[in-house]
Design a protein around this motif. Sequence first.
Motif, PDB file in Angstrom:
ATOM      1  N   ALA A 110     -38.661 -12.985  80.912  1.00 49.95           N
ATOM      2  CA  ALA A 110     -37.753 -14.011  81.490  1.00 49.95           C
ATOM      3  C   ALA A 110     -36.847 -14.651  80.248  1.00 49.95           C
ATOM      4  CB  ALA A 110     -38.494 -14.876  82.362  1.00 49.95           C
ATOM      5  N   SER A 111     -36.092 -15.573  80.725  1.00 49.47           N
ATOM      6  CA  SER A 111     -35.333 -16.216  79.870  1.00 49.47           C
ATOM      7  C   SER A 111     -35.513 -17.847  80.079  1.00 49.47           C
ATOM      8  CB  SER A 111     -33.834 -16.083  80.101  1.00 49.47           C
ATOM      9  OG  SER A 111     -33.300 -16.289  81.380  1.00 49.47           O
ATOM     10  N   ASP A 112     -36.377 -18.430  81.037  1.00 49.74           N
ATOM     11  CA  ASP A 112     -36.674 -19.638  81.582  1.00 49.74           C
ATOM     12  C   ASP A 112     -38.227 -19.849  81.596  1.00 49.74           C
ATOM     13  OD1 ASP A 112     -36.852 -22.330  82.261  1.00 49.74           O
ATOM     14  OD2 ASP A 112     -35.534 -22.183  84.063  1.00 49.74           O
ATOM     15  N   ASP A 113     -38.640 -19.657  82.791  1.00 50.59           N
ATOM     16  CA  ASP A 113     -40.372 -19.732  82.840  1.00 50.59           C
ATOM     17  C   ASP A 113     -40.749 -18.290  83.394  1.00 50.59           C
ATOM     18  OD1 ASP A 113     -40.481 -22.379  82.295  1.00 50.59           O
ATOM     19  OD2 ASP A 113     -40.247 -22.898  84.284  1.00 50.59           O
ATOM     20  N   GLY A 114     -41.741 -17.463  82.711  1.00 45.43           N
ATOM     21  CA  GLY A 114     -42.362 -16.418  83.235  1.00 45.43           C
ATOM     22  C   GLY A 114     -42.706 -16.529  84.607  1.00 45.43           C
ATOM     23  N   ILE A 115     -44.068 -17.423  84.443  1.00 46.68           N
ATOM     24  CA  ILE A 115     -44.616 -17.764  85.624  1.00 46.68           C
ATOM     25  C   ILE A 115     -44.652 -19.368  85.864  1.00 46.68           C
ATOM     26  CG2 ILE A 115     -46.835 -17.685  86.907  1.00 46.68           C
ATOM     27  CD1 ILE A 115     -47.589 -15.237  85.558  1.00 46.68           C
ATOM     28  N   ASN A 116     -43.970 -19.595  87.053  1.00 47.14           N
ATOM     29  CA  ASN A 116     -43.594 -20.955  87.275  1.00 47.14           C
ATOM     30  C   ASN A 116     -44.411 -21.446  88.511  1.00 47.14           C
ATOM     31  OD1 ASN A 116     -42.778 -23.607  87.302  1.00 47.14           O
ATOM     32  ND2 ASN A 116     -40.620 -23.021  87.723  1.00 47.14           N
ATOM     33  N   GLY A 117     -45.285 -22.348  88.553  1.00 44.27           N
ATOM     34  CA  GLY A 117     -45.971 -23.022  89.704  1.00 44.27           C
ATOM     35  C   GLY A 117     -45.165 -24.427  90.107  1.00 44.27           C
ATOM     36  N   SER A 118     -44.425 -24.200  90.951  1.00 46.26           N
ATOM     37  CA  SER A 118     -43.372 -25.092  91.128  1.00 46.26           C
ATOM     38  C   SER A 118     -43.481 -26.070  92.393  1.00 46.26           C
ATOM     39  CB  SER A 118     -41.999 -24.545  91.344  1.00 46.26           C
ATOM     40  OG  SER A 118     -40.999 -25.698  91.437  1.00 46.26           O
TER      41      SER A 118
ATOM     42  N   VAL B 118     -51.863  -8.911  83.074  1.00 47.39           N
ATOM     43  CA  VAL B 118     -50.622  -9.738  83.124  1.00 47.39           C
ATOM     44  C   VAL B 118     -49.833  -9.845  81.679  1.00 47.39           C
ATOM     45  CG1 VAL B 118     -49.553 -11.916  83.915  1.00 47.39           C
ATOM     46  CG2 VAL B 118     -51.418 -10.981  84.890  1.00 47.39           C
ATOM     47  N   THR B 119     -48.681  -9.575  81.498  1.00 48.96           N
ATOM     48  CA  THR B 119     -47.983  -9.569  80.206  1.00 48.96           C
ATOM     49  C   THR B 119     -46.824 -10.369  80.505  1.00 48.96           C
ATOM     50  OG1 THR B 119     -48.949  -7.577  79.369  1.00 48.96           O
ATOM     51  CG2 THR B 119     -47.070  -8.440  78.464  1.00 48.96           C
ATOM     52  N   VAL B 120     -46.568 -11.394  79.691  1.00 48.33           N
ATOM     53  CA  VAL B 120     -45.226 -12.091  79.985  1.00 48.33           C
ATOM     54  C   VAL B 120     -44.529 -12.281  78.423  1.00 48.33           C
ATOM     55  CG1 VAL B 120     -44.264 -14.451  80.424  1.00 48.33           C
ATOM     56  CG2 VAL B 120     -46.293 -13.691  81.748  1.00 48.33           C
ATOM     57  N   ASN B 121     -43.348 -11.875  78.409  1.00 52.32           N
ATOM     58  CA  ASN B 121     -42.387 -11.758  77.293  1.00 52.32           C
ATOM     59  C   ASN B 121     -41.405 -12.779  77.601  1.00 52.32           C
ATOM     60  OD1 ASN B 121     -43.939  -9.848  75.488  1.00 52.32           O
ATOM     61  ND2 ASN B 121     -43.122  -8.443  77.150  1.00 52.32           N
ATOM     62  N   MET B 122     -41.387 -13.871  76.730  1.00 54.94           N
ATOM     63  CA  MET B 122     -40.304 -14.861  76.749  1.00 54.94           C
ATOM     64  C   MET B 122     -39.102 -14.785  75.989  1.00 54.94           C
ATOM     65  SD  MET B 122     -41.110 -16.231  79.593  1.00 54.94           S
ATOM     66  CE  MET B 122     -39.832 -17.109  79.696  1.00 54.94           C
ATOM     67  N   GLY B 123     -37.957 -15.142  76.177  1.00 52.98           N
ATOM     68  CA  GLY B 123     -37.060 -15.255  74.997  1.00 52.98           C
ATOM     69  C   GLY B 123     -37.073 -16.373  74.202  1.00 52.98           C
ATOM     70  N   GLN B 124     -36.186 -16.597  73.079  1.00 53.32           N
ATOM     71  CA  GLN B 124     -36.356 -17.683  72.297  1.00 53.32           C
ATOM     72  C   GLN B 124     -35.813 -19.019  72.997  1.00 53.32           C
ATOM     73  OE1 GLN B 124     -37.466 -17.500  69.133  1.00 53.32           O
ATOM     74  NE2 GLN B 124     -37.975 -15.356  69.864  1.00 53.32           N
ATOM     75  N   GLY B 125     -35.961 -20.222  72.391  1.00 58.55           N
ATOM     76  CA  GLY B 125     -35.649 -21.491  72.861  1.00 58.55           C
ATOM     77  C   GLY B 125     -36.776 -22.166  73.736  1.00 58.55           C
ATOM     78  N   ASP B 126     -36.224 -23.083  74.786  1.00 60.19           N
ATOM     79  CA  ASP B 126     -37.034 -23.953  75.320  1.00 60.19           C
ATOM     80  C   ASP B 126     -37.539 -23.063  76.391  1.00 60.19           C
ATOM     81  OD1 ASP B 126     -38.620 -25.817  76.426  1.00 60.19           O
ATOM     82  OD2 ASP B 126     -36.921 -26.975  77.101  1.00 60.19           O
ATOM     83  N   THR B 127     -38.614 -22.294  76.359  1.00 61.81           N
ATOM     84  CA  THR B 127     -38.884 -21.307  77.505  1.00 61.81           C
ATOM     85  C   THR B 127     -40.497 -21.536  77.656  1.00 61.81           C
ATOM     86  OG1 THR B 127     -39.151 -19.534  76.085  1.00 61.81           O
ATOM     87  CG2 THR B 127     -37.229 -19.817  77.150  1.00 61.81           C
TER      88      THR B 127
ATOM     89  N   ASN C  50     -46.426 -13.614  75.116  1.00 58.91           N
ATOM     90  CA  ASN C  50     -45.458 -13.933  74.080  1.00 58.91           C
ATOM     91  C   ASN C  50     -44.510 -14.507  73.995  1.00 58.91           C
ATOM     92  OD1 ASN C  50     -47.064 -11.620  72.518  1.00 58.91           O
ATOM     93  ND2 ASN C  50     -46.292 -10.446  74.246  1.00 58.91           N
ATOM     94  N   ALA C  51     -44.648 -16.169  73.460  1.00 58.18           N
ATOM     95  CA  ALA C  51     -43.686 -16.957  73.857  1.00 58.18           C
ATOM     96  C   ALA C  51     -43.804 -18.136  72.629  1.00 58.18           C
ATOM     97  CB  ALA C  51     -43.851 -17.572  75.276  1.00 58.18           C
ATOM     98  N   ASN C  52     -42.562 -19.020  72.445  1.00 56.59           N
ATOM     99  CA  ASN C  52     -42.934 -20.204  71.612  1.00 56.59           C
ATOM    100  C   ASN C  52     -43.744 -21.177  72.474  1.00 56.59           C
ATOM    101  OD1 ASN C  52     -41.123 -19.108  69.786  1.00 56.59           O
ATOM    102  ND2 ASN C  52     -39.098 -19.927  70.574  1.00 56.59           N
ATOM    103  N   SER C  53     -43.409 -21.237  73.641  1.00 58.24           N
ATOM    104  CA  SER C  53     -44.354 -22.257  74.495  1.00 58.24           C
ATOM    105  C   SER C  53     -45.225 -21.066  75.479  1.00 58.24           C
ATOM    106  CB  SER C  53     -43.652 -23.357  75.011  1.00 58.24           C
ATOM    107  OG  SER C  53     -44.345 -23.964  76.033  1.00 58.24           O
ATOM    108  N   PRO C  54     -46.321 -20.810  75.010  1.00 61.54           N
ATOM    109  CA  PRO C  54     -47.144 -19.874  75.983  1.00 61.54           C
ATOM    110  C   PRO C  54     -47.726 -20.715  77.513  1.00 61.54           C
ATOM    111  CG  PRO C  54     -48.480 -20.421  74.223  1.00 61.54           C
ATOM    112  CD  PRO C  54     -47.135 -21.090  73.976  1.00 61.54           C
ATOM    113  N   PHE C  55     -48.010 -21.719  77.298  1.00 60.34           N
ATOM    114  CA  PHE C  55     -48.607 -22.611  78.305  1.00 60.34           C
ATOM    115  C   PHE C  55     -47.757 -23.962  78.646  1.00 60.34           C
ATOM    116  CE2 PHE C  55     -52.006 -19.872  76.741  1.00 60.34           C
ATOM    117  CZ  PHE C  55     -51.822 -18.942  77.811  1.00 60.34           C
ATOM    118  N   ASP C  56     -47.838 -24.575  79.785  1.00 53.62           N
ATOM    119  CA  ASP C  56     -47.122 -25.723  80.156  1.00 53.62           C
ATOM    120  C   ASP C  56     -47.996 -26.096  81.529  1.00 53.62           C
ATOM    121  OD1 ASP C  56     -46.105 -28.071  80.635  1.00 53.62           O
ATOM    122  OD2 ASP C  56     -43.814 -27.242  80.438  1.00 53.62           O
TER     123      ASP C  56
END
Length: 444
Positions: free
Chosen positions: A330-338, A355-364, A383-389
């Motif tokens: 994904a390019s925004d959020d991989g898994i998003n509880g909204s 479960v495998t999540v691969n994120m793009g660069q930036g604010d993701t 795999n992400a700059n920000s793995p959890f939020d």
Amino acid sequence: MKRIVVLLLALMLTTASLAACQKEEQTASPDTTVQATQSATTAAAQSKETEAQTSNNNTSTTKLTQGAEVVTTANVTSDGAINATDLFSDRDLKQTADLSEAVYYDLSDNNNITITSEGVYVISGSANNASVIVEAGDNDKVQLVLNGVTITNDSAPAIYVKSADKVFVTTVENTTSALTVSGTFTADSDINTDAVIFSKDDLVLNGLGTLNISSSDNGISGKDDIKITGGTIGVTCISDAIEANESITVADGNITIKSNKDGLHAENDEDNTTGYIYICGGTFNINTSGDSIQATTVFQIDGGNITVSGSEGIEATFIQINGGTVNITASDDGINGSNKSNAYTTTVEINGGDVTVNMGQGDTDGIDSNGNLYINGGTVNVNANSPFDYDDEGKISGGTVYVNGTQTTELTNQMMGGGPGGMGGGMGGQMPGGNMGGRGGFAQ
């Protein structure tokens, strides 16, 4: 004396000739009767056939061989967020239709087939600007058996369910059906019929064949529930590939989606307490510009193999993964509880599966929850700059978690706290299927 003998001989010859003619007439009479009877029967049959074709000139004499019954096993659970034990009926899971009393139709250009009563209907052939319309009773179950069908329309659904209790769209083994709408959909009075398969009532997709859908708008749209229990389904579309107001539930099938919007989308614009997605089997390959999977209330996976690529991978108010294999790019959020529903506390909960999540660069964010985040089991690789939020509570209480290739037992948090999750909903809430709360953190 001689004259008398001649007269007697002439009389005898005349009598014999008359007897022969009478015998010949008697012998010929039965054949004439049979021919007349056959002629009358043939005429009656032709008249009946002509009458049937006049009332619906799509009537077909094509017959299918009754194959062995094939039934999907739904590996449902009862202790998840959704109690799925009663989601699929026996008939939902049958991949073969009972053809013993089937009615057969052939498609033709510019000619709709309208079905008004319960039954099994086998559709064959190809047509331009033709629709199969179901306008049956509210308690009627209608099964459309697609026997290698091709429909290409400019502005109307290929299959349009106006009314029924439930409609099954079943593909025949070793056949491929292709349904296409290439232009701008025309509304039916106040109904915005904006999908290649458009159903106002419950819809089941199953079978042993292949169904390919191409749309200038939505692929499959259901105003109630959509179930997929088998078959190979491919959807290419501009808008949502498969959308439903109430729910999308999947027990099996091989589903490939390419969409400029969302892949699976469950939402009711007038009621944010409904619109859930449940998966317990099947193989998915979803490539979208929007959300690959979006549900208003609950997304739950108990099994299956899901590979998605999109702006966001999975989005819902409550996301619960209990099994299966999930691969997200994904390019925004991989898994998003909204915060999409005020009926449920916003939570992401992983209890099992891979479960495998691969994120793009930036604010993701790899896994982002506007409420709680719990990992209780399974294998999670982010795999992400920000793995959890997460905004509320976050906890690892089980399972194996990797962040950028390194195992961890603690959750980092991009937001370091944040505002309260949810839209005013209480803790838990009544889940689809009757469960209160669910596993792990959601019930805390």
